[in-house]
Enzyme design. Structure first.
Site, PDB file in Angstrom:
ATOM      1  N   THR A  31     -19.765 100.999 -25.863  1.00 48.83           N
ATOM      2  CA  THR A  31     -19.785 100.628 -27.274  1.00 48.83           C
ATOM      3  C   THR A  31     -18.948  99.369 -27.459  1.00 48.83           C
ATOM      4  O   THR A  31     -18.161  99.007 -26.579  1.00 48.83           O
ATOM      5  CB  THR A  31     -19.194 101.743 -28.163  1.00 48.83           C
ATOM      6  OG1 THR A  31     -17.757 101.686 -28.098  1.00 48.83           O
ATOM      7  CG2 THR A  31     -19.675 103.127 -27.731  1.00 48.83           C
ATOM      8  N   GLY A  65     -13.087  98.517 -29.404  1.00 46.68           N
ATOM      9  CA  GLY A  65     -12.039  97.984 -28.545  1.00 46.68           C
ATOM     10  C   GLY A  65     -12.136  96.487 -28.368  1.00 46.68           C
ATOM     11  O   GLY A  65     -11.171  95.827 -27.980  1.00 46.68           O
ATOM     12  N   TYR A  78     -28.394  91.910 -29.320  1.00 51.75           N
ATOM     13  CA  TYR A  78     -29.772  91.435 -29.186  1.00 51.75           C
ATOM     14  C   TYR A  78     -30.446  91.765 -27.851  1.00 51.75           C
ATOM     15  O   TYR A  78     -31.557  91.315 -27.603  1.00 51.75           O
ATOM     16  CB  TYR A  78     -29.803  89.913 -29.398  1.00 51.75           C
ATOM     17  CG  TYR A  78     -29.208  89.487 -30.719  1.00 51.75           C
ATOM     18  CD1 TYR A  78     -29.808  89.835 -31.915  1.00 51.75           C
ATOM     19  CD2 TYR A  78     -28.027  88.750 -30.760  1.00 51.75           C
ATOM     20  CE1 TYR A  78     -29.262  89.459 -33.134  1.00 51.75           C
ATOM     21  CE2 TYR A  78     -27.471  88.362 -31.975  1.00 51.75           C
ATOM     22  CZ  TYR A  78     -28.088  88.724 -33.160  1.00 51.75           C
ATOM     23  OH  TYR A  78     -27.531  88.347 -34.361  1.00 51.75           O
ATOM     24  N   LYS A  79     -29.807  92.533 -26.981  1.00 55.70           N
ATOM     25  CA  LYS A  79     -30.350  92.750 -25.637  1.00 55.70           C
ATOM     26  C   LYS A  79     -31.653  93.544 -25.639  1.00 55.70           C
ATOM     27  O   LYS A  79     -32.484  93.354 -24.743  1.00 55.70           O
ATOM     28  CB  LYS A  79     -29.310  93.455 -24.763  1.00 55.70           C
ATOM     29  CG  LYS A  79     -28.077  92.603 -24.497  1.00 55.70           C
ATOM     30  CD  LYS A  79     -27.068  93.354 -23.660  1.00 55.70           C
ATOM     31  CE  LYS A  79     -25.799  92.530 -23.487  1.00 55.70           C
ATOM     32  NZ  LYS A  79     -24.810  93.206 -22.631  1.00 55.70           N
ATOM     33  N   ASN A 112     -30.469  90.735 -20.548  1.00 55.76           N
ATOM     34  CA  ASN A 112     -29.355  89.881 -20.947  1.00 55.76           C
ATOM     35  C   ASN A 112     -29.462  88.471 -20.369  1.00 55.76           C
ATOM     36  O   ASN A 112     -28.593  87.641 -20.616  1.00 55.76           O
ATOM     37  CB  ASN A 112     -28.013  90.505 -20.533  1.00 55.76           C
ATOM     38  CG  ASN A 112     -27.735  90.346 -19.048  1.00 55.76           C
ATOM     39  OD1 ASN A 112     -28.646  90.422 -18.225  1.00 55.76           O
ATOM     40  ND2 ASN A 112     -26.474  90.142 -18.702  1.00 55.76           N
ATOM     41  N   GLN A 127     -21.884  89.939 -13.439  1.00 53.07           N
ATOM     42  CA  GLN A 127     -23.128  89.653 -14.149  1.00 53.07           C
ATOM     43  C   GLN A 127     -23.287  88.154 -14.367  1.00 53.07           C
ATOM     44  O   GLN A 127     -24.401  87.625 -14.320  1.00 53.07           O
ATOM     45  CB  GLN A 127     -23.218  90.430 -15.462  1.00 53.07           C
ATOM     46  CG  GLN A 127     -22.257  90.028 -16.580  1.00 53.07           C
ATOM     47  CD  GLN A 127     -22.663  88.785 -17.342  1.00 53.07           C
ATOM     48  OE1 GLN A 127     -23.854  88.440 -17.385  1.00 53.07           O
ATOM     49  NE2 GLN A 127     -21.696  88.112 -17.922  1.00 53.07           N
TER      50      GLN A 127
END
Length: 290
Positions: free
Chosen positions: A202, A205, A75-76, A97, A258
């Site tokens: 992505t 992982g 949704y960023k 974000n 972050q």
């Protein structure tokens, strides 16, 4: 009789995203609040689990007393249209974000961007990124692409199965970083050949998203690697890069920086980062791979 102390305000925060059951953001923000003498709550908000779409969940948070939200995959980019974004670089990035509900139009920030810069400097010092191959150009990819530009990358080679996303990011980067060479690669192998750094932006992982975006066969001639995934920290890509002799930066470093940046924005309190790191390590759940 001793007068009672006035009740402290509770700062209500949350994370909106899919596949966030193992996110450690609630723990980070609650610990940061304790270190700063603040009462902080932090909720996981998964639209599908709430029986609503993202737009409805976001609107409800604005009405129900949330001070701020972190917004994560996928949704960023979607959230940007709902926000006041004052920074022109952030407007060009077109991904947020971190959201603060302190005005009629919520304010948008991107601490993936600032957090990656802080993490890169913490792990690699003053070394430059060089030529970087990056898989994934969605929300986190946009933030990290712009961060690599600010860190002085000489070249970015972008690969995304959704080619128009890569083209859009290349155009946005060119509008801000005039001297940065940006190419769209046809394959990950093409991007990785001759690169100094390898970056995975992505979800491959991550728990629930098996596989790797950067196969072992293309790893070895580069000098460093970063995986934005941090659940688990030891992804197949990170293991392969380390085994090939590359210096690695895990997604945990991005998560940590972050998160601390977002806490500062939400509360106006600059948390002691070394104390926060130590408290996170001490209280890590035994089942975590962190």
């Amino acid at each position: 009789m001793k007068a009672s102390s006035p009740a402290r305000e509770t700062i209500r925060l949350g994370l909106v995203g899919d596949n966030i059951a193992r996110s450690q953001s609630p723990r980070l923000h609650r610990i940061a609040g304790r270190l700063c003498g603040l009462d902080v709550t932090y909720d996981r908000l998964v639209p599908a689990d709430l029986g609503r779409d993202f737009d409805a969940v976001f609107a409800a948070c604005g009405k129900r007393g949330y001070r701020g939200l972190n917004v994560t995959y996928p949704y960023k980019e979607r959230v940007v249209s709902k926000l006041a974004v004052n920074d022109p670089v952030l407007r060009a990035m077109a991904a947020c974000n971190t959201v603060v509900f302190d005005a009629p139009t919520p304010a948008g920030f991107n601490t993936d961007h600032t957090g990656f810069i802080a993490a890169f400097r913490t792990v690699f010092g003053n070394a430059g990124p060089g030529a970087v191959a990056m898989a994934g150009t969605g929300g986190v990819g946009r933030a990290i692409g712009f961060a690599l530009g600010r860190l002085g990358a000489s070249e970015l080679r972008l690969f995304d199965r959704d080619r128009p996303k890569a083209v859009a990011l290349a155009s946005a980067l060119a509008s801000v970083f005039q001297g940065l060479r940006v190419e769209i690669a046809g394959t990950v192998a093409d991007a990785a050949s001759g690169a100094d750094g390898l970056v995975n932006c992505t979800p491959l992982g991550m728990d629930g998203h098996g596989g790797t975006a950067i196969p072992q066969s293309v790893i070895g001639s580069q000098s460093w690697a970063f995986d934005a995934v941090y659940t688990p920290v030891e992804t197949a890509f990170i293991r392969d890069a380390r085994a090939a002799g590359l210096a690695v930066m895990s997604g945990y470093e991005l998560f940590f920086h972050q998160g601390a940046d977002a806490f500062d924005i939400f509360t106006g309190c600059k948390v002691d980062r070394e104390a926060l790191r130590q408290e996170l390590l001490k209280s890590a759940p035994a089942s975590d791979e962190e």
